[in-house]
Design an enzyme around this catalytic site. Structure first.
Site, PDB file in Angstrom:
ATOM      1  CG  HIS A   1      -1.849   1.154   1.304  1.00 40.71           C
ATOM      2  ND1 HIS A   1      -2.160   1.759   2.505  1.00 40.71           N
ATOM      3  CD2 HIS A   1      -2.508   1.842   0.354  1.00 40.71           C
ATOM      4  CE1 HIS A   1      -2.962   2.786   2.271  1.00 40.71           C
ATOM      5  NE2 HIS A   1      -3.193   2.848   0.978  1.00 40.71           N
TER       6      HIS A   1
ATOM      7  CB  CYS B   1       0.309   2.105   7.960  1.00 43.48           C
ATOM      8  SG  CYS B   1       2.008   2.195   8.524  1.00 43.48           S
ATOM      9  CG  HIS B   2      -3.005   3.169   5.669  1.00 42.08           C
ATOM     10  ND1 HIS B   2      -1.676   3.179   5.336  1.00 42.08           N
ATOM     11  CD2 HIS B   2      -3.329   4.453   5.968  1.00 42.08           C
ATOM     12  CE1 HIS B   2      -1.204   4.407   5.424  1.00 42.08           C
ATOM     13  NE2 HIS B   2      -2.186   5.206   5.811  1.00 42.08           N
ATOM     14  N   GLY B   3      -4.253  -0.956   7.924  1.00 42.65           N
ATOM     15  CA  GLY B   3      -5.062  -2.145   8.129  1.00 42.65           C
ATOM     16  C   GLY B   3      -5.153  -3.112   6.963  1.00 42.65           C
TER      17      GLY B   3
ATOM     18  N   PRO C   1      -6.472  -1.900   2.185  1.00 41.36           N
ATOM     19  CG  PRO C   1      -5.325  -0.006   2.936  1.00 41.36           C
ATOM     20  CD  PRO C   1      -5.992  -1.266   3.420  1.00 41.36           C
TER      21      PRO C   1
END
Lengths: 416, 181, 268
Positions: free
Chosen positions: B121, B145-147, B160
């Site tokens: 990502h 960080c963003h799962g 993501p």
């Protein structure tokens, strides 16, 4: 001169607002140049190209160099061994310094021979001497960067020159070093200055060119241009001639870089700097040898330093030391002989600078130094009173003056 | 006496001449050739390239354990997978995966999964190497960080990240020694 | 015309200057250097086309390894560089693995591990002071740049290695010093390193001291200038290119200047 007509609409648009194309057209294309320039007039453009080459290779080297006493030597060796084409770039930079000086020395002697320093070109000449001075400072600091034995001891000896100054000398040396000997702070500041001074040189070179283009080039017969019949547009006549000269220069330069890269260097500089051991013979780079000889010729420490700097200082006032209205040596028979004596004297000084300071070498150094200053300070002002100059031609286009002898007319006679 | 204008016209004739054009062209070629070393010096140097491959001995890596090694300035994850984990990675349906790849496409020896430990990502390093780490819903790795959730084969399953964790080029020099790069 | 006459005259000027530069300056530097001259050898790598003799380099590596490396380091050369001698990756790796280097493990402890091909040659002493202390105060220099950093280069090295003689009766040789006819001052701290059959060459070459000196000098010349072969190869093409460019630009110049020259001829 009429305004150039640009066909390209983009060029036209820009030029109307920012006339750089007109400027370049005037100064590089149409720029009227005396049509009788010989090959000695190639060395100005060669010096410019050498400067650009040094700056480009220098920037590239700085990307791989580490200015720290523990890493400097090894980072240079990493450039030589591991960085892609690093050896090539470093050898170009290293030999480029020598070739830059060769070109500039010839350029200076050309100016001396043809009287290019005389009115109205005094400032042009002074700016040139300033460039030489900046080059010497830059070259000296650059030689310290590989941090070899000669780098270290050269730096030690040359910075110690300033200790000859009465009262404040010692403080100045400590200030230059940023410590009590040549060390990491010294290396750091030398790297910084070695990086920035070339750009100062570029600035002075631009002024040098502005001054040059004010009255145009001098020429081998040293008389002023009388009109367009005496000149040619710079392009294509002198661009192609400069290219040919550049071809010869680069061939010699490449021969040095690829086949004798360490010829002008000193083997001791491949030994890492060691503050505990001084090499048996400390010799500066060859281009400093004449000045080094003058330094050592004077038995007094301060005197030696003053004479050494004086040898360049006299060049600054040269336009006012030479009172003869005739520029070119072609019409000054006595001056011409002494010119060659000066050339030999400089070679002799260079030779003596490399010799140990003992016995006959000391005496010879003193004689050669005395001649150097005699030449500029006594001969130059007095010669016009003694010398009978040859008659000057009317113009560059009509070199033949009835009844008079000139080099040009004799050559013309030989042809027929 | 010549005048400027006829000098110029002669010059223009000269410009078209083959010899002169080729001379300038050759000079241009020379200048261009000189530029190459100046550009190439910014590429990785020989000593950097010599460190571009790393050998790792996996003989002391127990089943269920993972190690992280630094390779070209980035973390590389090597996990010795359990039989159960291998089974899960192989048998899961590729349907609905964002970047469908079979497990066998991603491993050389099924015991060991080797991955570049950089989330596809935005370049964070996912968790899951240490035994106490959050491993995400699919038991592999989880990027904090963003799962992004990765499975036992390092495939993106949720979150993501656009693609699976990258598999570096590597080969087994012996049963337990791999050379990455 | 006068323009042309200037060209001719100046050509000689230039030639003279070039001559002065290339032929007088080297003499200066030699005169400034040392008074000792060394016998000239016929090196495979000298001359414009010279390249290193691979077999001699490999034998030289063996001499370095078996004779010199006990005291002298080669810290700027990496094991991977040995590929230039004709060894393959596996051989280099095996060669490196025989040495051990200090490293730090994940827990920050100092460990010894086998050297990898990316490592530099392991020096025999941890630092200069230890090297000096281990050799009775005489510092055994690192050999990475030995050929480049001595005037005379490979010839000097060869002369030094074969220059051990019995001291003349009037020369006092103190303990721990040895007489060498090619060393500055004749007294050297290094005992004679090369003896007949001091190494056994794999390729069957007879290991005379002269042969070993030649091989190790070839190897160390390469260590000093690993770029030499590339440099000369590229140099030849660059110079050929520049000569073509120079000749072309000369004729282009003649062509461009032709109208000026002919007009000048007419007016005179």
């Amino acid at each position: 001169m009429s305004k150039p007509k640009f066909k390209n609409p983009v060029v036209k648009w820009i030029d109307y607002r920012l006339p750089i194309f007109t400027f370049m057209d005037h100064e590089l294309n149409h720029y009227p140049t005396p049509k009788n320039l010989n090959y000695f007039w190639n060395f100005g453009s060669l010096a410019g190209i050498a400067l650009v080459t040094m700056i480009i290779t220098g920037i590239v080297l700085s990307m791989n160099y580490t200015p720290h006493v523990d890493y400097a030597f090894d980072s240079v060796e990493r450039i030589m061994r591991d960085v892609n084409h690093g050896w090539l770039i470093r050898y170009i930079h290293m030999n480029g310094a020598s070739f830059f000086f060769i070109v500039v020395f010839i350029h200076i002697f050309r100016g001396l021979y043809y009287g290019s320093y005389k009115a109205p070109r005094e400032l042009l000449w002074i700016l040139g001497v300033l460039i030489l001075l900046l080059m010497m400072a830059t070259a000296f600091m650059g030689y310290v960067l590989p941090w070899g034995q000669m780098s270290f001891w050269g730096a030690t000896v040359i910075t110690n020159l300033f200790s000859a100054i009465p009262v404040v000398g010692e403080s100045i040396v400590t200030w230059l070093w940023g410590g009590f000997s040549v060390d990491n702070s010294t290396l750091n500041r030398f790297f910084s200055l070695h990086f920035v001074l070339p750009f100062v040189i570029v600035g002075v070179v631009i002024l040098h060119l502005v001054a040059l283009h004010r009255f145009g080039s001098n020429n081998p017969i040293g008389i002023d241009v009388k009109g367009t019949q005496d000149t040619l547009p710079f392009h294509p006549y002198y661009t192609i001639k400069d290219l040919f000269g550049l071809g010869i220069f680069l061939t010699l330069f490449a021969a040095a870089v690829f086949f004798f890269p360490n010829f002008m260097g000193h083997p001791d500089n491949y030994i890492e700097a060691n503050p505990m051991v001084t090499p048996a013979h400390i010799v500066p780079e060859w281009y400093f040898l004449p000045f080094y000889a003058i330094l050592r010729a004077i038995p007094d420490k301060l005197g030696g330093v003053l004479f050494m700097f004086g040898s360049i200082a006299v060049l600054f006032i040269l336009p006012w030391l030479d009172r003869s209205p005739v520029r070119s040596s072609q019409f000054r028979p006595i001056f011409k002989i002494f010119f060659w004596v000066l050339v030999l004297d400089c070679f002799l000084l260079g030779y003596l600078g490399a010799m140990p300071a003992e016995g006959i070498y000391v005496i010879l150094s003193r004689i050669a130094t005395a001649y150097y200053f005699f030449h500029f300070l006594i001969l130059f002002p007095l010669l016009p009173y003694i010398e009978k100059t040859k008659p000057l031609p009317i113009s560059i286009s009509q070199p033949v003056l009835s009844g008079s002898y000139t080099a040009a007319s004799s050559a013309a006679r030989e042809k027929k | 006496m010549s005048t400027k204008s006829d000098l110029k016209s002669e010059q223009d004739e000269g410009k078209r001449d083959f010899l002169i054009v080729s001379t300038y062209a050759l000079a241009g070629v020379g200048a261009a050739a000189f530029v190459w070393p100046l550009i190439d010096q910014m590429n990785p140097a020989a000593d950097t390239l010599a460190l571009a491959s790393t050998e790792i001995d996996l003989s002391s890596l127990e089943e269920g354990q993972a190690i992280t090694v630094k390779w070209r300035g980035k973390p590389v994850f090597v996990r010795h997978r359990t039989a159960d984990e291998i089974k899960q990675a192989q048998e899961v349906s590729l349907e609905g995966m964002r970047d469908p790849q079979t497990d066998s496409e991603r491993v050389t020896k099924e015991k060991y999964i080797v991955l570049v430990g950089v989330c596809t990502h935005l370049g964070c390093v996912p968790l899951g190497q240490k035994s106490g780490d959050v491993k995400g819903q699919y038991g592999g790795w989880f990027c904090p960080c963003h799962g992004s959730h990765y499975d036992h084969s390092g495939r993106i399953r949720k979150g993501p990240a656009p693609t699976n964790l990258e598999v570096p080029s590597y080969k087994f020099l012996s049963d337990t020694v791999i050379k990455i790069g | 015309m006068f323009f042309q006459s200037n060209i001719n005259r100046n050509k000689y000027f230039l030639q003279n200057i070039i001559f002065l530069f290339f032929f007088i300056f080297p003499n200066i530097s030699f005169a400034a250097g040392d008074a000792i001259s060394y016998p000239k050898n016929d090196w495979s790598f000298s001359g414009i086309m010279g390249t290193y003799d691979r077999a001699s380099q490999q034998r030289g590596l063996q001499v370095y390894q078996e004779v010199c490396s006990g005291c002298h380091g080669l810290r700027l050369v990496a094991y991977r560089n040995l590929k230039a001698l004709g060894y393959n990756d596996e051989e280099v790796k095996a060669f490196a693995a025989e040495k051990s280097v200090q490293d730090i493990n994940e827990d920050g402890e100092t460990i010894e591990r086998p050297a990898r091909s990316s490592d530099k040659f392991v020096s025999p002493y941890p630092n200069d002071l230890a090297a000096r202390a281990g050799n009775g105060g005489a510092y055994p220099p690192d050999l990475s740049l030995i050929v480049k950093s001595r005037s005379g280069g490979a010839d000097y090295l060869h002369a030094l290695l074969t220059g051990y003689k019995d001291a003349p009766s009037n020369k006092n040789v103190p303990d721990g010093m040895y007489f060498n006819s090619y060393y500055q001052g004749n007294l050297i701290g290094m005992p004679q390193p090369l003896y007949e059959d001091g190494v056994t060459y794999a390729d069957g070459t007879k290991a005379t001291p002269a042969q070993m000196a030649k091989d190790v000098a070839t190897f160390l010349a390469w260590a000093s200038e690993p770029e030499l072969e590339d440099r000369k190869r590229i140099g030849i093409s660059v110079i050929c290119f520049l000569l073509v460019l120079t000749i072309l630009s000369y004729f282009a110049m003649r062509q461009i200047w032709a109208p000026i020259k002919s007009r000048a001829k007419k007016t005179s």
